[in-house]
Scaffold this active site. Structure first.
Site, short mmCIF file in Angstrom:
data_model
loop_
_atom_site.label_atom_id
_atom_site.label_comp_id
_atom_site.label_asym_id
_atom_site.label_seq_id
_atom_site.Cartn_x
_atom_site.Cartn_y
_atom_site.Cartn_z
N ASP A 71 -74.53 -48.30 41.79
CA ASP A 71 -75.09 -47.48 42.70
C ASP A 71 -77.04 -47.59 41.53
O ASP A 71 -77.08 -48.42 40.36
CB ASP A 71 -75.79 -46.27 41.05
CG ASP A 71 -76.81 -44.85 41.02
OD1 ASP A 71 -77.31 -45.12 42.03
OD2 ASP A 71 -76.31 -44.41 40.22
N ASN A 101 -80.05 -46.86 42.36
CA ASN A 101 -81.49 -46.04 42.27
C ASN A 101 -80.70 -45.07 41.23
O ASN A 101 -81.45 -44.63 40.55
CB ASN A 101 -81.61 -45.32 43.68
CG ASN A 101 -80.54 -44.49 43.68
OD1 ASN A 101 -79.94 -44.44 43.37
ND2 ASN A 101 -81.24 -43.29 44.83
N ASP A 154 -78.51 -42.98 40.13
CA ASP A 154 -78.70 -41.02 40.80
C ASP A 154 -77.63 -40.71 41.03
O ASP A 154 -77.63 -39.41 41.00
CB ASP A 154 -79.59 -40.95 42.39
CG ASP A 154 -78.44 -41.17 43.54
OD1 ASP A 154 -77.66 -42.31 42.70
OD2 ASP A 154 -78.88 -40.86 44.52
N ASP A 176 -74.54 -46.77 45.78
CA ASP A 176 -75.12 -46.76 47.76
C ASP A 176 -75.53 -48.41 47.73
O ASP A 176 -75.41 -48.75 47.07
CB ASP A 176 -77.02 -45.93 46.95
CG ASP A 176 -77.19 -46.47 45.78
OD1 ASP A 176 -77.70 -48.15 45.51
OD2 ASP A 176 -78.18 -45.52 45.05
N ASP A 214 -66.05 -48.71 58.49
CA ASP A 214 -65.30 -47.42 58.71
C ASP A 214 -65.51 -46.77 60.58
O ASP A 214 -66.67 -46.43 60.45
CB ASP A 214 -65.34 -46.68 58.01
CG ASP A 214 -63.47 -46.40 57.77
OD1 ASP A 214 -62.75 -46.31 57.69
OD2 ASP A 214 -63.21 -46.93 56.21
N HIS A 261 -58.73 -46.10 48.17
CA HIS A 261 -59.61 -45.19 47.55
C HIS A 261 -58.82 -43.57 48.86
O HIS A 261 -58.70 -42.97 47.40
CB HIS A 261 -60.96 -44.50 49.01
CG HIS A 261 -60.71 -44.73 50.18
ND1 HIS A 261 -59.97 -46.14 50.79
CD2 HIS A 261 -60.77 -43.68 50.84
CE1 HIS A 261 -59.48 -45.37 52.47
NE2 HIS A 261 -60.04 -44.19 52.25
C1 NOJ Z 1 -58.02 -41.21 55.85
C2 NOJ Z 1 -59.04 -41.94 55.24
O1 NOJ Z 1 -58.81 -42.72 54.60
C3 NOJ Z 1 -59.12 -40.22 54.36
O2 NOJ Z 1 -59.69 -40.62 52.66
C4 NOJ Z 1 -59.37 -39.46 55.18
O3 NOJ Z 1 -59.72 -38.32 54.11
C5 NOJ Z 1 -58.81 -39.36 56.47
N1 NOJ Z 1 -58.56 -40.58 56.76
C6 NOJ Z 1 -60.05 -37.80 57.00
O4 NOJ Z 1 -60.57 -38.93 57.35
#
Ligand code: NOJ
Length: 571
Positions: free
Chosen positions: A19, A21, A23, A27, A96, A326
């Site tokens: 982070d 800034n 908040d 970022d 992405d 993630h």
């Molecule tokens: C795969 C992504 O890695 C995930 O985080 C996302 O929710 C779905 N695709 C939809 O975009």
């Protein structure tokens, strides 16, 4: 050899990384400050999860402008500065690419919604209601419930395989495809080095959108949109229109990716993708009803999946190697022992993964062994997928709060999304975060591990360094001791080097009998006669490594969560 074959990729999930800034949301300025850190770790490529303009229904995987930066993350100037700084440090950047769907707030969709004659209406998938007024077919969404949402004003439904704020794009429309190619070229012209392609094998749907077969899984319809009929044709068009014109690194996320499909995409002569992400190895603890139907982890099952991909894909095509991202819980909590053997198990999985053939991915925080968050209440979750699943478990399946929470705790994506633990006092660097900091930041953090030459971080740094130093890590792969119930033993070999990877992912010591005949041919005698060097270990003090060790193939004893890299080098 292609440069990305001995590279490692580091994934940044921007909301939770750094982070800049104060908040409470990570970022781009925060990322810029940490680029020297990434360089010190040895990162070659960064995969940046979406930073585009977005209403953040799915944390940026719902994009409302593909050619702008979300204000919470910074500006386009910040972006350019980040890209330039990464390049100065010799780090490439992949973006992405989320083009199975957009946000419902994208101007294409808001315009499409204006009526059946709108010029962008056909960029999305609209259908009349079924005769009973319900959805056009029985497909369900990855985020629970029907995959269709009714649009009052036009009297039609639109398809959304994810949240209702993520309408699926209609790839049958050639003009839409042109707009996607233009957008990709725009980013490549700006200097980005490639793309990670979100759920890319969902872009082609069976014409007529027939009903799906209803089985155990709550997900219905997949056979009509996973690897759909025109998928490869679209990928070839992408190659012709975009990728073939640039030097890129590409990785496609493949839902239900089979090994055949992986080869069809990653065989270099086919010129489609460099590598793919598959899911089989992160589904070994899912039950018949999916991720929220958890079953106990069995290392032998994981081993069997990883080895099959090594055997069937790693040579002719190419594998990406990951245990965390993630969308997955933290693997040290899931496949390791994050209590008694926290550091050992974090190191062990790094030695297994980075020992395999393929391109390793490190998910932010993994390099310090970040663990799952101890969720105790639904209010602590942020992920739309988890919140919807919780409602479905309680309302549709009649589960108690406790049971639904137990299931979320097993596999929620939010475990991976708590802020990166830069230091013990997180209030100073990530105040009032959008999702809570794991309380174990006081013990598990970057600052303390950078000072500790035996830390999880130091093991990652060394393993990453060996990837470019040791030719054997791009060499052959062969399995050993597969009759053992759970040990991971495999050899990597090339002309001059042999690397033996040994790992015991259990709480008990084990003893292995490795027949010298099982070593790659040409090495049997050397292995029997010459002692190797122990170059990395999950249990030995790294300050004493590398060093020569004695090795008796017929009697290899591994302590709980012990993993080792043994190297014979003829150079
Ligand atoms: C795969 C992504 O890695 C995930 O985080 C996302 O929710 C779905 N695709 C939809 O975009």
């Amino acid at each position: 050899m292609a440069w990305w074959k001995n590279s490692i990729v580091y994934q940044i999930y921007p909301r939770s990384f750094a982070d800049g800034n104060n908040d409470g949301v990570g970022d781009i300025p925060g990322i810029i400050e940490r680029i020297p850190y990434l360089a010190e770790l040895g990162v070659d490529v960064v995969w940046l999860s979406p930073v585009y303009r977005s209403p953040m229904d799915d944390n940026g995987y719902d994009i409302s402008d593909y050619q702008d930066i979300h204000p919470e993350f910074g500006t386009m100037q910040d972006f350019d500065r980040m890209l330039e700084t990464m390049h100065q440090y010799g780090i490439r950047l992949i973006m992405d690419l989320v083009v199975n769907h957009s946000s419902d707030e994208h101007s294409w969709f808001t315009m499409a919604r204006e009526g059946r004659d709108s010029p962008t209406r056909d960029y999305y998938i609209w259908r009349d209601p079924a005769p009973n007024g319900g959805p056009p077919n029985n497909w369900t969404s990855f985020f629970s419930g029907s995959a269709w949402e009714f649009d009052e004003s036009s009297g039609q439904y639109y398809l959304h395989l994810f949240s209702k704020k993520q309408p699926d794009l209609n790839w049958e429309n050639p003009e839409l495809r042109q707009r996607i190619w233009e957008m990709m070229r725009w980013w490549l012209d700006r200097g980005v080095d490639g793309f990670r392609m979100d759920v890319i094998n969902l872009i082609s749907k069976t014409p007529g959108l027939p009903d799906g077969v209803v089985g155990d899984s709550p997900l219905v319809g997949t056979e009509h949109y996973v690897n759909g009929p025109r998928f490869l044709e679209f990928m070839d068009e992408m190659q012709r229109e975009v990728l073939g014109k640039y030097e890129t690194i590409t990785v496609g996320e493949l839902i239900d990716g089979t090994r055949d499909r992986a080869l069809e995409l990653t065989r270099p002569e086919l010129e489609r993708l460099n590598m793919i992400f598959t899911f089989e190895h992160v589904m070994v603890d899912h039950g018949p009803r999916g991720k929220y139907d958890p079953v106990p982890f069995d290392p032998a099952r994981l081993r069997s999946v990883l080895y099959t991909w090594q055997r069937e894909v790693a040579r002719e095509g190419w594998n990406s190697l990951y245990l965390s991202n993630h969308d997955q819980p933290r693997h040290v909590s899931r496949y390791g022992n994050d209590q008694t053997y926290w550091a050992e198990s974090a190191k062990l999985w790094a030695l297994v993964l980075h020992g395999l053939r393929g391109t390793p991915y490190v998910y932010q925080g993994e390099e310090i062994g970040m663990t799952n968050y101890p969720f105790t209440s639904i209010d602590q979750f942020r992920d739309i997928e988890a919140l919807n699943a919780y409602d479905a478990m309680r309302n549709e399946y009649g589960m108690s709060d406790e049971e639904a929470l137990r299931r979320l705790n097993a596999h929620s994506r939010d475990h991976a999304r708590t802020p990166v633990q830069w230091q013990a006092d997180m209030e100073e660097v990530f105040p009032h975060p959008w999702i809570a900091v794991n309380p174990n930041a006081t013990a598990v953090n970057v600052q303390s591990q950078l000072k500790d030459s035996n830390s999880v971080w130091e093991l990652y740094r060394r393993a990453i360094g060996y990837r470019s130093e040791l030719p054997v890590l791009t060499g052959d792969w062969s399995a050993m001791a597969e009759d053992h119930p759970g040990a991971f033993v495999f050899a990597r070999s090339c002309d001059d080097q042999l690397l033996l990877v040994l790992a015991n992912p259990t709480d008990d010591a084990i003893e292995l009998d490795l027949a010298t005949g099982d070593f790659p041919s040409g090495w049997e005698q050397l292995v029997a006669e010459v002692n190797p060097r122990l170059i990395l270990s999950s249990v030995q003090d790294m300050r004493e490594l590398p060093r020569a060790v004695s090795f008796e193939p017929a009697r290899v004893v591994l302590q709980p969560w012990e993993a080792a890299w043994l190297l014979w080098d003829r150079r």
